[in-house]
Design a protein around this motif. Structure first.
Motif: not given
Lengths: 232, 232
Positions: B192, B196, B206, B210, B213-214, B217-218, B220-221
């Motif tokens: 991942a 990215m 992209t 970002q 933010e990216m 998000c990673a 959190k996942l």
DNA sequence: CAATACATCTTGACAGTGTCAAAATGGCTC
DNA sequence: GAGCCATTTTGACACTGTCAAGATGTATTG
């Protein structure tokens, strides 16, 4: 004299269907030893895909390609402005093929959302491993660096990425995948698949025997376990 | 005659510290216009990193490199058996640098496990975005394809990957990250991050705005939300 | 100190590459 | 038929990685 060893005028037709695999044999065509080739552009694309599958992108030279197509060194320049242009065209075909595969899998009404996600993950990895050279070209450096990407390539690749976002949106809407930002989430998920594919292709501390296991692990990590408990 | 325009004998010393960034200026050395260079190997590595940072890996030629180092075309061949050998050496330096960064971050006792994971993700992406050309070299095709990787490169890269597995093991042990197989899980997570990073570097739908933010998000996942709820 | 061994660096050369310019070729429309 | 024009070819150029052979220093012997 010496160039007689390579097949002349190996033209190809009906190459529009992207679902039949990366390399396609050019259908034998009863001799057209004319000065004008007929459909050199398609023939070049076919020969290029063959050469790439045989020896990798980095070993593809326009001169060898021209020889394989039975044509002089500079003939390709009347159909592709550049080597980069040729590569972009091949990559674009790859994106079309991939896009079609993904769409077919996702639109199947008989599958559950979880099954669709599983198929997406497995399908992505399989696509990459099955034609590693094409995959490397599609997501490799040279194509995307700076202003290298052709307008055609961008026009074909964008819907492909966009479709991934849409699928993720669907999976999030039904609670299969957590998070609220489909774009960011799909960037992470695509990243994971891409990274795994690269590890597998280059054989970095992995090999193809682990495809299934790695995919299952990724699915488990991304699927919201409280809503969709996975036993396996 | 015409080669007098390039600086002669730009030798460098003390390049062992990998934590000071990708490109380092070669310290000025009072003229040693001798026939033997003194430390051409290091000078070549420095000049190569400069050239790569300037124009990308694909634009690095041994001849330009030799010229930049103020030396004849074939001199590099007495220090590197091959162009590939040179590239592997540079990549190995990159892995050492990355490994050291990751170790420093993870061994800080003042940080919580969550903070360590956050720093790992952010640090990885930042490393890639800060020196995209070096990153591309380290994880690019040419180095790893087939038998291209040097023994030195493999010996340096392996602990780097292994360290990631160990960290993931730690995060799983404390419940921060789900799953039970640290190797598979770290392959997914590394994937991942790599994906990215590639999206960001190549600017595919992209851009660097970002990054934060990216990364969030990673995180959190991947973080087990029931055990470690993240508000932000 | 002199002679020799050895690492290092240079010059020359070769095959291969992408790509441009100019000439050749042949199918098309009037 | 004449002429246009897309297509293909030949020739050339600058550039690449790399090998072989010679030149040049440094280190190591006697």
């Amino acid at each position: 004299m010496s160039s007689l060893t390579s097949p002349q005028n190996a033209s190809a037709s009906q190459l529009k269907d992207p679902s039949q695999g990366f390399v396609q044999a050019a259908p034998a065509q009863q001799g057209r030893p004319s000065y004008h080739h007929g459909d050199l552009r398609q023939a070049l694309l076919v020969a290029a895909k063959q050469l790439i599958a045989e020896a990798g992108i980095e070993n593809l030279s326009l001169r060898r390609l021209a020889e394989r197509a039975g044509v002089s060194r500079t003939a390709p320049y009347h159909h592709f402005s550049d080597k980069n242009d040729l590569l972009c065209a091949i990559a674009a075909e790859g994106f079309r093929r991939r896009h079609q595969m993904a769409t077919l899998g996702f639109d199947d009404p008989a599958k559950t959302m979880l099954e669709k996600f599983e198929d997406y993950v497995l399908g992505y990895i399989q696509f990459a491993v099955d034609s590693p050279e094409e995959y490397e070209l599609m997501f490799g450096r040279s194509i995307w660096k700076q202003q290298n990407s052709t307008r055609e390539l961008r026009d074909v690749a964008y819907p492909c990425f966009q479709h991934q976002v849409d699928m993720v949106r669907g999976w999030q809407a039904c609670g299969l995948i957590a998070g609220d930002n489909p774009l960011r989430t799909s960037q992470v998920i695509w990243g994971a698949l891409h990274g795994m594919a690269k590890l597998l292709i280059d054989g970095i501390y992995t090999d193809s025997a682990q495809i299934e296991e790695m995919s299952r692990c990724a699915i488990k990590l991304f699927v919201n376990n409280s809503a969709y408990p996975i036993d396996k």
